[in-house]
Scaffold this motif. Structure first.
Motif, mmCIF file in Angstrom:
data_model
loop_
_atom_site.group_PDB
_atom_site.id
_atom_site.type_symbol
_atom_site.label_atom_id
_atom_site.label_comp_id
_atom_site.label_asym_id
_atom_site.label_seq_id
_atom_site.Cartn_x
_atom_site.Cartn_y
_atom_site.Cartn_z
ATOM 1 N N ALA A 1 0.778 -1.222 0.000
ATOM 2 C CA ALA A 1 -0.045 -0.170 -0.088
ATOM 3 C C ALA A 1 0.848 1.503 0.110
ATOM 4 C CB ALA A 1 -1.029 -0.022 1.453
ATOM 5 N N ALA A 2 2.229 1.288 0.461
ATOM 6 C CA ALA A 2 3.041 2.301 0.177
ATOM 7 C C ALA A 2 3.468 2.595 -0.925
ATOM 8 C CB ALA A 2 4.417 2.171 1.001
ATOM 9 N N ALA A 3 3.206 4.023 -1.235
ATOM 10 C CA ALA A 3 3.568 4.617 -2.740
ATOM 11 C C ALA A 3 5.189 4.427 -2.896
ATOM 12 C CB ALA A 3 3.359 5.875 -2.858
ATOM 13 N N PRO A 4 5.699 4.181 -4.146
ATOM 14 C CA PRO A 4 6.916 3.957 -4.299
ATOM 15 C C PRO A 4 7.782 5.275 -4.144
ATOM 16 C CG PRO A 4 5.926 3.804 -6.376
ATOM 17 C CD PRO A 4 4.783 3.766 -5.351
ATOM 18 N N GLY A 5 9.178 5.432 -4.043
ATOM 19 C CA GLY A 5 9.807 6.467 -3.669
ATOM 20 C C GLY A 5 9.580 7.774 -4.650
ATOM 21 N N GLU A 6 9.567 7.208 -5.995
ATOM 22 C CA GLU A 6 9.278 8.304 -6.945
ATOM 23 C C GLU A 6 8.148 9.091 -7.057
ATOM 24 O OE1 GLU A 6 8.470 4.479 -9.042
ATOM 25 O OE2 GLU A 6 10.108 5.202 -7.882
ATOM 26 N N VAL A 7 6.982 8.306 -6.258
ATOM 27 C CA VAL A 7 5.667 9.071 -5.923
ATOM 28 C C VAL A 7 5.539 9.758 -4.828
ATOM 29 C CG1 VAL A 7 3.340 8.691 -5.673
ATOM 30 C CG2 VAL A 7 4.505 7.571 -7.400
ATOM 31 N N ALA A 8 6.271 9.113 -3.641
ATOM 32 C CA ALA A 8 6.208 9.585 -2.260
ATOM 33 C C ALA A 8 7.033 10.784 -2.115
ATOM 34 C CB ALA A 8 6.511 8.381 -1.233
ATOM 35 N N GLU A 9 8.352 10.655 -2.459
ATOM 36 C CA GLU A 9 9.336 11.884 -2.175
ATOM 37 C C GLU A 9 8.599 13.431 -2.671
ATOM 38 O OE1 GLU A 9 13.827 12.998 -2.589
ATOM 39 O OE2 GLU A 9 13.168 11.604 -3.558
ATOM 40 N N PRO A 10 8.239 13.303 -3.837
ATOM 41 C CA PRO A 10 7.796 14.895 -4.171
ATOM 42 C C PRO A 10 6.473 15.151 -3.489
ATOM 43 C CG PRO A 10 7.708 13.492 -6.064
ATOM 44 C CD PRO A 10 8.200 12.605 -4.956
ATOM 45 N N LEU A 11 5.684 14.175 -2.814
ATOM 46 C CA LEU A 11 4.556 14.725 -2.144
ATOM 47 C C LEU A 11 4.966 14.850 -0.707
ATOM 48 C CD1 LEU A 11 1.789 11.998 -3.657
ATOM 49 C CD2 LEU A 11 2.104 14.325 -3.878
ATOM 50 N N VAL A 12 5.995 14.407 -0.129
ATOM 51 C CA VAL A 12 6.364 14.827 1.334
ATOM 52 C C VAL A 12 6.939 16.100 1.141
ATOM 53 C CG1 VAL A 12 8.087 14.146 3.011
ATOM 54 C CG2 VAL A 12 6.434 12.359 2.032
ATOM 55 N N GLU A 13 7.756 16.374 -0.013
ATOM 56 C CA GLU A 13 8.457 17.510 -0.178
ATOM 57 C C GLU A 13 7.147 18.701 -0.433
ATOM 58 O OE1 GLU A 13 11.000 17.090 -3.415
ATOM 59 O OE2 GLU A 13 12.267 15.968 -2.212
ATOM 60 N N ALA A 14 6.145 18.393 -1.056
ATOM 61 C CA ALA A 14 4.920 19.349 -1.003
ATOM 62 C C ALA A 14 4.267 19.650 0.147
ATOM 63 C CB ALA A 14 3.917 18.624 -2.211
ATOM 64 N N VAL A 15 4.243 18.655 1.056
ATOM 65 C CA VAL A 15 3.647 19.180 2.169
ATOM 66 C C VAL A 15 4.632 20.124 3.018
ATOM 67 C CG1 VAL A 15 3.328 18.104 4.930
ATOM 68 C CG2 VAL A 15 2.682 16.567 2.684
ATOM 69 N N CYS A 16 5.770 19.823 2.882
ATOM 70 C CA CYS A 16 6.784 20.818 3.522
ATOM 71 C C CYS A 16 6.666 22.128 2.873
ATOM 72 C CB CYS A 16 8.378 20.388 3.598
ATOM 73 S SG CYS A 16 8.410 18.616 4.611
ATOM 74 N N ALA A 17 6.622 22.295 1.690
ATOM 75 C CA ALA A 17 6.613 23.402 1.015
ATOM 76 C C ALA A 17 5.448 24.268 1.197
ATOM 77 C CB ALA A 17 6.660 23.452 -0.552
ATOM 78 N N GLU A 18 4.224 23.479 1.151
ATOM 79 C CA GLU A 18 2.976 24.135 1.830
ATOM 80 C C GLU A 18 2.873 24.663 3.211
ATOM 81 O OE1 GLU A 18 -0.982 25.636 1.267
ATOM 82 O OE2 GLU A 18 0.493 24.730 -0.288
ATOM 83 N N LEU A 19 3.618 23.833 4.274
ATOM 84 C CA LEU A 19 3.797 24.195 5.399
ATOM 85 C C LEU A 19 4.568 25.692 5.401
ATOM 86 C CD1 LEU A 19 4.378 21.073 7.285
ATOM 87 C CD2 LEU A 19 2.404 22.761 7.764
ATOM 88 N N ARG A 20 5.545 25.640 4.726
ATOM 89 C CA ARG A 20 6.356 26.712 4.594
ATOM 90 C C ARG A 20 5.766 28.161 4.160
ATOM 91 N NH1 ARG A 20 10.545 22.902 3.090
ATOM 92 N NH2 ARG A 20 11.919 22.388 4.940
ATOM 93 N N LYS A 21 5.063 27.903 2.871
ATOM 94 C CA LYS A 21 4.199 28.727 2.586
ATOM 95 C C LYS A 21 3.228 29.338 3.623
ATOM 96 C CE LYS A 21 1.040 28.121 -1.063
ATOM 97 N NZ LYS A 21 0.549 27.487 -2.282
ATOM 98 N N LEU A 22 2.839 28.498 4.362
ATOM 99 C CA LEU A 22 1.789 29.047 5.327
ATOM 100 C C LEU A 22 2.421 29.667 6.478
ATOM 101 C CD1 LEU A 22 -0.255 25.803 5.560
ATOM 102 C CD2 LEU A 22 -1.286 28.214 4.911
ATOM 103 N N GLY A 23 3.674 29.745 6.617
ATOM 104 C CA GLY A 23 4.597 30.412 7.451
ATOM 105 C C GLY A 23 5.278 29.657 8.496
#
Length: 145
Positions: free
Chosen positions: A95-117
């Motif tokens: 059920a875990a997404a492969p690295g090439e799918v998961a890595e950019p999404l985890v990075e997107a969580v971090c980027a969105e958090l930073r955008k929020l401050g």
């Protein structure tokens, strides 16, 4: 559909990630340590939703959130959140997404958090990490978005 992005969120009084003897991510004082798991159906919408939820989740002292206090977050990719050990003694990771799918999404969580401050520290994707933290409470919740 399997659900969505999963996160184990711990209220901490400091947390760090060490890879090969080097501290690659660290937060001090009150904040959140967040382990993030990604499954096959997740996309940018789930990443943004998780970031907003983490930023406004009222689990810090006096029912406050990171958005209220400016508390930092340590975000660590954790594919094992999608481990399934219901059959046998060895978990499967289907059920875990492969690295090439998961890595950019985890990075997107971090980027969105930073955008929020938010102040965001991270682990290192795919590395053998040693995570140290002081769970404050203890207080741990499981999120699925």
């Amino acid at each position: 559909m399997m659900g969505g992005m999963r996160a184990v969120v711990q209220r901490v009084d400091g947390a760090s990630v060490v890879v090969d003897g080097e501290t690659v991510g660290k937060i001090t004082g009150e904040g959140l340590c967040v382990l993030v798991g990604v499954t096959h159906d997740d996309g940018p919408e789930q990443a943004a939703r998780l970031a907003r939820k983490l930023w406004t989740l009222r689990i810090l002292r006096d029912e406050r959130s990171c958005s209220d206090t400016g508390a930092p977050l340590l975000v660590i990719s954790q594919f094992t959140l999608y481990g399934d050990a219901r059959k046998g003694r060895r978990p499967t990771w289907n059920a875990a997404a492969p690295g090439e799918v998961a890595e950019p999404l985890v990075e997107a969580v971090c980027a969105e958090l930073r955008k929020l401050g938010a102040e965001v520290a991270t682990g290192r994707f795919g590395a053998a990490m040693r995570v140290g933290l002081t769970n404050d409470g203890p207080f741990t919740v499981l999120l699925e978005v």
